[in-house]
Motif scaffolding. Structure first.
Motif, PDB file in Angstrom:
ATOM      1  N   TYR A   7      16.886 -20.603   6.131  1.00  0.00           N
ATOM      2  CA  TYR A   7      15.533 -20.765   5.607  1.00  0.00           C
ATOM      3  C   TYR A   7      15.374 -22.220   5.205  1.00  0.00           C
ATOM      4  N   LEU A   8      14.157 -22.718   5.319  1.00  0.00           N
ATOM      5  CA  LEU A   8      13.862 -24.075   4.896  1.00  0.00           C
ATOM      6  C   LEU A   8      12.504 -24.054   4.203  1.00  0.00           C
ATOM      7  N   ALA A   9      12.392 -24.777   3.104  1.00  0.00           N
ATOM      8  CA  ALA A   9      11.113 -24.882   2.394  1.00  0.00           C
ATOM      9  C   ALA A   9      10.849 -26.325   2.040  1.00  0.00           C
ATOM     10  N   GLN A  10       9.582 -26.695   2.184  1.00  0.00           N
ATOM     11  CA  GLN A  10       9.138 -28.016   1.759  1.00  0.00           C
ATOM     12  C   GLN A  10       7.703 -27.875   1.281  1.00  0.00           C
ATOM     13  N   LEU A  11       7.381 -28.560   0.192  1.00  0.00           N
ATOM     14  CA  LEU A  11       6.018 -28.570  -0.319  1.00  0.00           C
ATOM     15  C   LEU A  11       5.339 -29.838   0.148  1.00  0.00           C
ATOM     16  N   LEU A  12       4.195 -29.685   0.785  1.00  0.00           N
ATOM     17  CA  LEU A  12       3.452 -30.813   1.342  1.00  0.00           C
ATOM     18  C   LEU A  12       2.168 -31.012   0.557  1.00  0.00           C
ATOM     19  N   GLN A  13       1.810 -32.248   0.342  1.00  0.00           N
ATOM     20  CA  GLN A  13       0.567 -32.593  -0.350  1.00  0.00           C
ATOM     21  C   GLN A  13      -0.381 -33.201   0.670  1.00  0.00           C
ATOM     22  N   GLY A  14      -1.629 -32.775   0.674  1.00  0.00           N
ATOM     23  CA  GLY A  14      -2.613 -33.354   1.573  1.00  0.00           C
ATOM     24  C   GLY A  14      -2.748 -32.582   2.868  1.00  0.00           C
ATOM     25  N   PRO A  15      -3.427 -33.182   3.864  1.00  0.00           N
ATOM     26  CA  PRO A  15      -3.697 -32.482   5.118  1.00  0.00           C
ATOM     27  C   PRO A  15      -2.405 -32.141   5.863  1.00  0.00           C
ATOM     28  N   VAL A  16      -2.418 -31.006   6.519  1.00  0.00           N
ATOM     29  CA  VAL A  16      -1.254 -30.570   7.296  1.00  0.00           C
ATOM     30  C   VAL A  16      -1.700 -30.259   8.720  1.00  0.00           C
ATOM     31  N   PRO A  17      -0.751 -30.244   9.654  1.00  0.00           N
ATOM     32  CA  PRO A  17      -1.116 -29.942  11.041  1.00  0.00           C
ATOM     33  C   PRO A  17      -1.645 -28.513  11.161  1.00  0.00           C
ATOM     34  N   GLY A  18      -2.428 -28.267  12.197  1.00  0.00           N
ATOM     35  CA  GLY A  18      -2.987 -26.939  12.430  1.00  0.00           C
ATOM     36  C   GLY A  18      -1.984 -26.033  13.111  1.00  0.00           C
ATOM     37  N   GLY A  19      -2.385 -24.815  13.304  1.00  0.00           N
ATOM     38  CA  GLY A  19      -1.550 -23.830  13.974  1.00  0.00           C
ATOM     39  C   GLY A  19      -2.384 -22.600  14.286  1.00  0.00           C
ATOM     40  N   ASN A  20      -1.733 -21.534  14.650  1.00  0.00           N
ATOM     41  CA  ASN A  20      -2.414 -20.277  14.943  1.00  0.00           C
ATOM     42  C   ASN A  20      -2.501 -19.441  13.672  1.00  0.00           C
ATOM     43  N   PRO A  21      -3.661 -18.883  13.368  1.00  0.00           N
ATOM     44  CA  PRO A  21      -3.774 -18.053  12.166  1.00  0.00           C
ATOM     45  C   PRO A  21      -2.738 -16.932  12.167  1.00  0.00           C
ATOM     46  N   ALA A  22      -2.144 -16.719  11.008  1.00  0.00           N
ATOM     47  CA  ALA A  22      -1.159 -15.647  10.830  1.00  0.00           C
ATOM     48  C   ALA A  22      -1.630 -14.776   9.666  1.00  0.00           C
ATOM     49  N   ALA A  23      -0.972 -13.665   9.492  1.00  0.00           N
ATOM     50  CA  ALA A  23      -1.327 -12.771   8.384  1.00  0.00           C
ATOM     51  C   ALA A  23      -1.148 -13.511   7.064  1.00  0.00           C
ATOM     52  N   PRO A  24      -2.130 -13.401   6.160  1.00  0.00           N
ATOM     53  CA  PRO A  24      -1.978 -14.070   4.854  1.00  0.00           C
ATOM     54  C   PRO A  24      -0.758 -13.519   4.114  1.00  0.00           C
ATOM     55  N   ILE A  25      -0.146 -14.375   3.331  1.00  0.00           N
ATOM     56  CA  ILE A  25       0.986 -13.960   2.496  1.00  0.00           C
ATOM     57  C   ILE A  25       0.520 -14.053   1.052  1.00  0.00           C
ATOM     58  N   TYR A  26       0.514 -12.935   0.354  1.00  0.00           N
ATOM     59  CA  TYR A  26      -0.033 -12.859  -1.012  1.00  0.00           C
ATOM     60  C   TYR A  26      -1.431 -13.458  -1.082  1.00  0.00           C
ATOM     61  N   ASN A  27      -2.250 -13.144  -0.100  1.00  0.00           N
ATOM     62  CA  ASN A  27      -3.645 -13.601  -0.017  1.00  0.00           C
ATOM     63  C   ASN A  27      -3.791 -15.118   0.140  1.00  0.00           C
ATOM     64  N   HIS A  28      -2.732 -15.810   0.509  1.00  0.00           N
ATOM     65  CA  HIS A  28      -2.804 -17.248   0.781  1.00  0.00           C
ATOM     66  C   HIS A  28      -2.996 -17.440   2.284  1.00  0.00           C
ATOM     67  N   PRO A  29      -3.984 -18.258   2.681  1.00  0.00           N
ATOM     68  CA  PRO A  29      -4.167 -18.528   4.111  1.00  0.00           C
ATOM     69  C   PRO A  29      -2.868 -19.077   4.718  1.00  0.00           C
ATOM     70  N   THR A  30      -2.506 -18.518   5.873  1.00  0.00           N
ATOM     71  CA  THR A  30      -1.238 -18.857   6.509  1.00  0.00           C
ATOM     72  C   THR A  30      -1.459 -19.112   7.987  1.00  0.00           C
ATOM     73  N   VAL A  31      -0.791 -20.140   8.510  1.00  0.00           N
ATOM     74  CA  VAL A  31      -0.816 -20.388   9.950  1.00  0.00           C
ATOM     75  C   VAL A  31       0.608 -20.426  10.480  1.00  0.00           C
ATOM     76  N   ASP A  32       0.765 -19.990  11.708  1.00  0.00           N
ATOM     77  CA  ASP A  32       2.039 -20.050  12.422  1.00  0.00           C
ATOM     78  C   ASP A  32       2.017 -21.374  13.174  1.00  0.00           C
ATOM     79  N   TYR A  33       2.921 -22.274  12.808  1.00  0.00           N
ATOM     80  CA  TYR A  33       2.948 -23.619  13.357  1.00  0.00           C
ATOM     81  C   TYR A  33       4.178 -23.783  14.243  1.00  0.00           C
ATOM     82  N   THR A  34       4.029 -24.480  15.365  1.00  0.00           N
ATOM     83  CA  THR A  34       5.148 -24.703  16.277  1.00  0.00           C
ATOM     84  C   THR A  34       5.404 -26.195  16.409  1.00  0.00           C
TER      85      THR A  34
END
Length: 172
Positions: A86-113
């Motif tokens: 597993y890897l985690a990083q917190l990003l501040q500001g704009p992030v790259p786009g991706g394909n919409p994925a199921a929200p996790i705890y009602n947070h918008p989530t995208v699947d990024y490649t």
């Protein structure tokens, strides 16, 4: 017995009065520095390795995290069905786009490649935590037989949910 303004009081009563005065003086100082709900801490001020608690580490079957750049990495232990990380990083500001994925705890989530990861063996979720903070949550296992994008995303969703719940506690 102590005497106070024309009234007698016991030493216990007098001691209680003194204790109240001391407590009032001690608590009258400045309030402790605490983040308040609705005021997220800047992404750079949160250690990404603090996003998984010891009980979550045990449940996910991973070792204690270690820092890799601005990210934290947790590797699975031998009892895990796949040897990944597993890897985690917190990003501040704009992030790259991706394909919409199921929200996790009602947070918008995208699947990024990302271009540097095999999409069949890895899953990266970008989760909008609000306040301009995005969680980069990743799971993968490059040389593991049987792992697929579906399996990596299933594991990643579990890990990301734990990271999000811990983030909300750490920052509020």
């Amino acid at each position: 017995m102590a005497r106070r303004r024309g009234h007698w009081c016991s030493p216990v009563q007098a001691g209680g009065f003194v204790l109240l005065i001391v407590m009032a003086l001690l608590t009258a100082g400045s309030p402790p520095a605490v983040a308040h709900a609705g005021e997220p801490i800047a992404a750079s001020s949160v250690d990404p390795c603090s996003l998984l608690t010891p009980s979550q580490l045990h449940r996910l079957a991973v070792n204690a995290g270690f820092t890799r750049g601005a990210a934290c990495v947790w590797t699975t232990i031998s009892r895990a069905p796949w040897r990944g990380e597993y890897l985690a990083q917190l990003l501040q500001g704009p992030v790259p786009g991706g394909n919409p994925a199921a929200p996790i705890y009602n947070h918008p989530t995208v699947d990024y490649t990302p271009a540097n990861l095999n999409p069949r063996a890895y899953c990266v979720y970008l989760v909008d935590l609000g306040g301009g903070v995005t969680l980069w949550a990743q799971y993968g296992a490059p040389d593991q037989a049987g792992i697929s994008h579906t399996v990596a995303c299933k594991n990643n969703q579990t890990g990301a949910a734990d990271m999000i719940s811990t983030y909300s506690v750490v920052t509020h």
